[in-house]
Design a protein around this motif. Structure first.
Motif, PDB file in Angstrom:
ATOM      1  N   LEU A  93       0.869  -1.172   0.000  1.00 18.06           N
ATOM      2  CA  LEU A  93       0.000   0.000   0.000  1.00 18.06           C
ATOM      3  C   LEU A  93       0.907   1.223   0.000  1.00 18.06           C
ATOM      4  N   ASP A  94       0.830   2.018  -1.067  1.00 14.82           N
ATOM      5  CA  ASP A  94       1.667   3.210  -1.193  1.00 14.82           C
ATOM      6  C   ASP A  94       1.041   4.345  -0.386  1.00 14.82           C
ATOM      7  N   TRP A 106      -4.645  -1.321  -2.420  1.00 14.39           N
ATOM      8  CA  TRP A 106      -3.724  -2.430  -2.191  1.00 14.39           C
ATOM      9  C   TRP A 106      -3.289  -3.028  -3.512  1.00 14.39           C
ATOM     10  N   GLN A 107      -2.035  -3.424  -3.599  1.00 15.83           N
ATOM     11  CA  GLN A 107      -1.518  -4.115  -4.782  1.00 15.83           C
ATOM     12  C   GLN A 107      -0.951  -5.460  -4.362  1.00 15.83           C
ATOM     13  N   SER A 108      -1.220  -6.471  -5.151  1.00 13.12           N
ATOM     14  CA  SER A 108      -0.570  -7.757  -4.943  1.00 13.12           C
ATOM     15  C   SER A 108       0.842  -7.649  -5.513  1.00 13.12           C
ATOM     16  N   VAL A 109       1.843  -8.020  -4.722  1.00 14.71           N
ATOM     17  CA  VAL A 109       3.236  -7.943  -5.160  1.00 14.71           C
ATOM     18  C   VAL A 109       3.587  -9.294  -5.786  1.00 14.71           C
ATOM     19  N   ASN A 163       5.812   1.468  -9.626  1.00 12.26           N
ATOM     20  CA  ASN A 163       4.740   1.816  -8.693  1.00 12.26           C
ATOM     21  C   ASN A 163       3.443   1.072  -8.990  1.00 12.26           C
ATOM     22  N   THR A 164       3.231   0.702 -10.241  1.00 13.32           N
ATOM     23  CA  THR A 164       1.992   0.013 -10.611  1.00 13.32           C
ATOM     24  C   THR A 164       2.155  -1.491 -10.738  1.00 13.32           C
ATOM     25  N   ASN A 165       3.391  -1.977 -10.697  1.00 13.47           N
ATOM     26  CA  ASN A 165       3.630  -3.421 -10.832  1.00 13.47           C
ATOM     27  C   ASN A 165       4.813  -3.809  -9.951  1.00 13.47           C
ATOM     28  N   ARG A 166       4.579  -3.881  -8.654  1.00 14.38           N
ATOM     29  CA  ARG A 166       5.664  -4.181  -7.713  1.00 14.38           C
ATOM     30  C   ARG A 166       5.992  -5.673  -7.737  1.00 14.38           C
TER      31      ARG A 166
END
Length: 199
Positions: A93-94, A106-109, A163-166
């Motif tokens: 979460l940035d 939230w982003q899935s890493v 930032n969009t694809n960790r």
């Protein structure tokens, strides 16, 4: 010449009442539907980050990361506090920009290509080593690791991507590190300059 139509007073008041009822119905409809839309939106956001416990978390710069933990799995539940499966997934979460609390981004890493994932683990710690790396230590890795008293539970996690694809790469630490015996439900602290204290 335009015709002027005059309505009797009773008909005029009946029309006004009808308009008020229609307006009230529209307002009531919106009052009932808008919270439902918000609920669906919040649920969609929550579904992308499954509920969990026993996870580890850390703040790396302005990036908040959550890794592992126990979940209700893909079958939808029925597990106890200890019997639930552990997970290896990482989410980020940035915090560098604002967002609505009802839908945090939230982003899935994802795992970096060509790298090996750490075993699914819970009740462990992740501690920042520097601006792009963390130390994962200990935790409950059963049933993948049946004997959990070894000196082999530490991994260095390397964060990458955009930032969009960790992305993350897991690297088992070398034996020369002389790591302590694996433990669960411990705590750790770091100075983000390469030192970690495990308690």
């Amino acid at each position: 010449m335009a015709a002027l139509q005059v309505s009797p007073p009773a008909l005029r008041s009946s029309r006004r009442a009808s308009r008020r009822r229609s307006s009230m119905r529209s307002t009531t409809f919106l009052a009932l539907v808008l919270p439902f839309i918000s609920l669906v939106s919040a649920q969609a956001s929550a579904d992308s980050f499954p509920a969990r416990w026993g996870q580890a978390s850390a703040l790396v710069g302005s990036l908040f990361v959550v890794q592992g933990g126990k979940t209700q799995g893909t079958t939808g539940g029925g597990y106890t506090y200890n019997s639930a499966p552990s997970d290896a997934q990482m989410f980020s979460l940035d915090l560098s920009s604002s967002f609505p609390l009802s839908s945090p981004p939230w982003q899935s890493v994802s795992l970096q290509e060509g790298t090996t994932a750490a075993p699914p683990v819970s009740f462990h710690t992740i501690s920042p080593l520097n601006a792009t790396s963390l130390l994962l230590f200990g935790g409950d890795a059963s049933p993948v690791v049946p004997v959990q008293t070894g000196n082999d539970s530490a991994y260095v996690l390397h964060l990458g991507g955009s930032n969009t694809n960790r992305t993350v790469a897991y690297q088992a630490v070398p034996t020369t590190w002389n790591q302590p015996m694996q433990r669960m439900a411990h705590t750790s602290e770091s100075n983000a300059q390469g030192s970690v204290w495990i308690v």
